[in-house]
Scaffold this active site. Structure first.
Site, mmCIF file in Angstrom:
data_model
loop_
_atom_site.group_PDB
_atom_site.id
_atom_site.type_symbol
_atom_site.label_atom_id
_atom_site.label_comp_id
_atom_site.label_asym_id
_atom_site.label_seq_id
_atom_site.Cartn_x
_atom_site.Cartn_y
_atom_site.Cartn_z
ATOM 1 C CE LYS A 1 10.287 42.041 25.072
ATOM 2 N NZ LYS A 1 10.906 43.367 24.927
ATOM 3 N N GLY B 1 3.344 44.521 17.549
ATOM 4 C CA GLY B 1 4.659 44.782 16.960
ATOM 5 C C GLY B 1 4.614 44.453 15.481
ATOM 6 C CB SER B 2 7.335 43.829 13.087
ATOM 7 O OG SER B 2 7.992 42.796 13.785
ATOM 8 C CD GLU C 1 11.170 40.328 10.462
ATOM 9 O OE1 GLU C 1 11.023 41.575 10.410
ATOM 10 O OE2 GLU C 1 12.278 39.778 10.504
ATOM 11 C CD GLU D 1 -2.195 46.908 16.787
ATOM 12 O OE1 GLU D 1 -1.775 46.994 15.603
ATOM 13 O OE2 GLU D 1 -1.950 47.741 17.659
ATOM 14 C CB CYS E 1 0.566 49.648 13.570
ATOM 15 S SG CYS E 1 -0.602 50.046 14.859
ATOM 16 C CD GLU F 1 4.239 48.715 9.667
ATOM 17 O OE1 GLU F 1 4.683 47.623 10.043
ATOM 18 O OE2 GLU F 1 3.296 49.298 10.234
HETATM 19 P P1 ADP Z 1 10.085 46.759 15.764
HETATM 20 O O1 ADP Z 1 10.679 46.024 14.597
HETATM 21 O O2 ADP Z 1 9.210 47.861 15.381
HETATM 22 O O3 ADP Z 1 11.043 47.075 16.869
HETATM 23 P P2 ADP Z 1 9.275 44.302 16.887
HETATM 24 O O4 ADP Z 1 8.132 43.527 16.378
HETATM 25 O O5 ADP Z 1 10.653 43.837 16.609
HETATM 26 O O6 ADP Z 1 9.043 45.756 16.394
HETATM 27 O O7 ADP Z 1 9.178 44.505 18.453
HETATM 28 C C1 ADP Z 1 7.990 44.598 19.201
HETATM 29 C C2 ADP Z 1 8.177 43.883 20.512
HETATM 30 O O8 ADP Z 1 8.461 42.526 20.245
HETATM 31 C C3 ADP Z 1 9.328 44.392 21.373
HETATM 32 O O9 ADP Z 1 8.958 44.348 22.732
HETATM 33 C C4 ADP Z 1 10.422 43.394 21.076
HETATM 34 O O10 ADP Z 1 11.366 43.265 22.114
HETATM 35 C C5 ADP Z 1 9.634 42.128 20.927
HETATM 36 N N1 ADP Z 1 10.306 41.076 20.136
HETATM 37 C C6 ADP Z 1 11.156 41.228 19.087
HETATM 38 N N2 ADP Z 1 11.590 40.021 18.637
HETATM 39 C C7 ADP Z 1 10.979 39.090 19.417
HETATM 40 C C8 ADP Z 1 11.008 37.668 19.464
HETATM 41 N N3 ADP Z 1 11.758 36.955 18.616
HETATM 42 N N4 ADP Z 1 10.257 37.042 20.406
HETATM 43 C C9 ADP Z 1 9.488 37.735 21.254
HETATM 44 N N5 ADP Z 1 9.424 39.084 21.279
HETATM 45 C C10 ADP Z 1 10.154 39.753 20.380
#
Ligand code: ADP
Length: 501
Positions: free
Chosen positions: A194, A247-248, A250, A269, A303, A404
């Site tokens: 995805k 990703g983040s 969080e 990561e 990152c 960050e």
């Molecule tokens: P940013 O805050 O930098 O956009 P995210 O961590 O939100 O980074 O996003 C990184 C990836 O994780 C994206 O592909 C996003 O669609 C996906 N993502 C965001 N929220 C969720 C979630 N609750 N469950 C699964 N994937 C998620």
């Protein structure tokens, strides 16, 4: 400047500008979402819509997982010899290289990044990454164990983990897809990937090349959609054996929670707040541009960005003045398609608000801006541009030194001595990367070994190679991408006993 002012490769223009909806790639076919829904993706330099993309949700993820499962268990992928798997990955690398210009343009249009970086960093690293892992497909071996039982032969196989869900971010859309796909394909897994909703285009172009290369249907499925719908559906799916996420921090925590129910394997990561430490004996002709590129590369949306800049107090004023002058004179902001641009816009309006919010917070808490500190105006007012920003008079506990920011904003702080700076550098929940600038190798190694970080760069920054592992200590992640280490993410160990008595 509007995008129309730049001449695009006709294939890019055709891909990005064609009015047809960009479809999901499931089971080797391009298909619409079950719901028929689409979402727009924007050019962050101008705010214009680039394309509409089919939006994957639960049912689409289910279809993709079924396709990946079939390919893993019963399809030609499961019977394919390692050398043929390798050949397919090499072919994919060749096709990406053939279409390098198209990928670079798509990446710049969708993400905003300077075309010179897309061309010289993102695309070549992607090609090298696939070639590196193509080589591994034929080199994944097991072990023979000298067990203490007579007439028993015990050996260990390293088997692919199965169906892998991969969720990637928007900062290096193509390269992050490569980091995830390379090791998974080399080990014989099948994938549902995805891409981030902000930047789905290069992964969908990659899907075309995966089809052209001749990967069996279902081996790679690419399903753009939103995190809380498509991403969550993938990370909670009971027939997904492993989830790999970048990703983040969080969202990384959410992913771990989602995975807990079915005890999926997880690799993460995540974010960072990486210290970059300049000692008084550094070669300043390298440290000054090095420290600025450490934070400004990719608009700070990295990152591992060197966002906490510790400068020894004896050189603090001078080094800071040189860095500010670098930020003012050497950084050229503009539309990423302009080959002279060295800093493009941030990826979205949301990201722009987040970064300017942090700048305001820094000012409120008493930090001072040496340069930048605002959204760019004039010609750049339509895009999501933030001026390269250097804060000084920053205290370790301020928000801009703790959280960050993911933008071109650096917090400069003086330090007294090695012990002081090591302690402060490690005073963070993150542990992704760090930089050290010194000519004294004893200082360099001492500091490098004491920093709690997954990568340490000495007299350089943001160096990456497919063969070298990358990943986080502490809340910056679990597992390693790249090198032999990433094979661990996608394999599991089987111990086989044979009684030859
Ligand atoms: P940013 O805050 O930098 O956009 P995210 O961590 O939100 O980074 O996003 C990184 C990836 O994780 C994206 O592909 C996003 O669609 C996906 N993502 C965001 N929220 C969720 C979630 N609750 N469950 C699964 N994937 C998620």
């Amino acid at each position: 400047m509007e995008t129309t002012a730049f001449q695009l490769n006709p294939r890019t223009a055709d891909f990005v500008k064609s009015k047809t909806i960009k479809k999901l790639f499931i089971g080797g076919q391009f298909v619409e979402a079950v719901s028929g829904k689409t979402f727009p993706t924007y050019n962050p330099a101008t705010g214009e819509i680039l394309a509409y993309v089919a939006e994957a949700e639960q049912e689409d993820i289910n279809r993709a997982v079924v396709a990946a499962r079939d390919a893993f268990e019963d399809g030609p992928w499961s019977r394919m010899l390692p050398q043929d798997r390798a050949r397919l990955i090499y072919t994919l690398a060749d096709l990406i290289e053939r279409d390098a210009d198209v990928f670079a343009e798509i990446e710049t249009l969708d993400n905003g990044k300077p075309i010179r970086e897309a061309k010289h960093v993102d695309v070549p690293l992607t090609v090298e990454h696939f070639r590196y892992y193509a080589g591994w497909a034929t080199k994944i071996t097991g072990d023979v164990i000298p067990v203490n039982v007579p007439n028993l032969h015990n050996y260990v196989r390293r088997e692919p983990i199965g169906v892998v869900g991969q969720i990637i971010p928007w900062n290096f859309p193509l390269l992050m897809a490569a980091w995830k796909l390379g090791a998974a394909l080399a080990t014989g897994c099948t994938v549902v990937l995805k891409p981030a909703e902000q930047t789905p285009l290069s992964a969908l172009y990659l899907a075309k090349l995966i089809q052209e290369a001749g990967f069996p249907p279902g081996v790679v499925n690419i399903v753009p959609g939103f995190g809380e719908t498509a991403g969550k559906a993938l990370a909670t799916h009971t027939d997904v054996d492993k989830v790999a996420f970048t990703g983040s921090t969080e969202v990384g925590k959410l992913i771990m929670n989602y995975a807990a129910d079915s005890l999926k394997r997880v690799s993460l990561e995540l974010g960072g707040k990486s210290p970059n430490i300049v000692f008084p004996d550094a070669d300043f002709s390298r440290a000054v541009p090095g420290a600025m590129q450490a934070i400004f590369f990719n608009q700070g949306q990295v990152c591992s960005a060197g966002s906490r800049l510790y400068i020894h107090k004896s050189v603090y004023d001078n080094a800071l003045a040189d860095m500010v002058s670098y930020a003012d004179k050497k950084v050229r902001q503009g539309n990423g398609l302009d080959p002279k641009t060295t800093m493009g816009p941030l990826v979205t309006g949301e990201q722009l608000n987040r970064v300017t919010g942090y700048i305001e917070k820094g000012l409120e808490q008493g930090a001072k801006v040496a340069t930048g500190g605002a959204r760019a105006d004039g010609d750049l007012a339509n895009g999501y541009f933030v001026r390269p920003t250097v804060f000084y008079d920053v205290q370790d506990e301020m928000t801009i030194a703790q959280e960050e920011i993911f933008g071109p904003v650096v917090a400069a702080m003086p330090f007294d001595d090695i012990d002081d700076v090591i302690k402060r550098a490690n005073l963070t929940t993150y542990g992704l990367a760090a930089g050290v600038w010194t000519q004294n190798m004893s200082t360099a190694f001492n500091v490098a070994h004491k920093l709690k970080a997954g990568s340490v760069w000495i007299n350089c920054y943001n160096m990456f190679d497919a063969a070298s592992p990358f990943g986080g200590f502490k809340q910056s992640g679990i597992g390693r991408e790249m090198g032999e280490y990433a094979l661990e993410n996608y394999t599991q160990i089987k111990s086989v006993w044979l009684n030859y008595n």
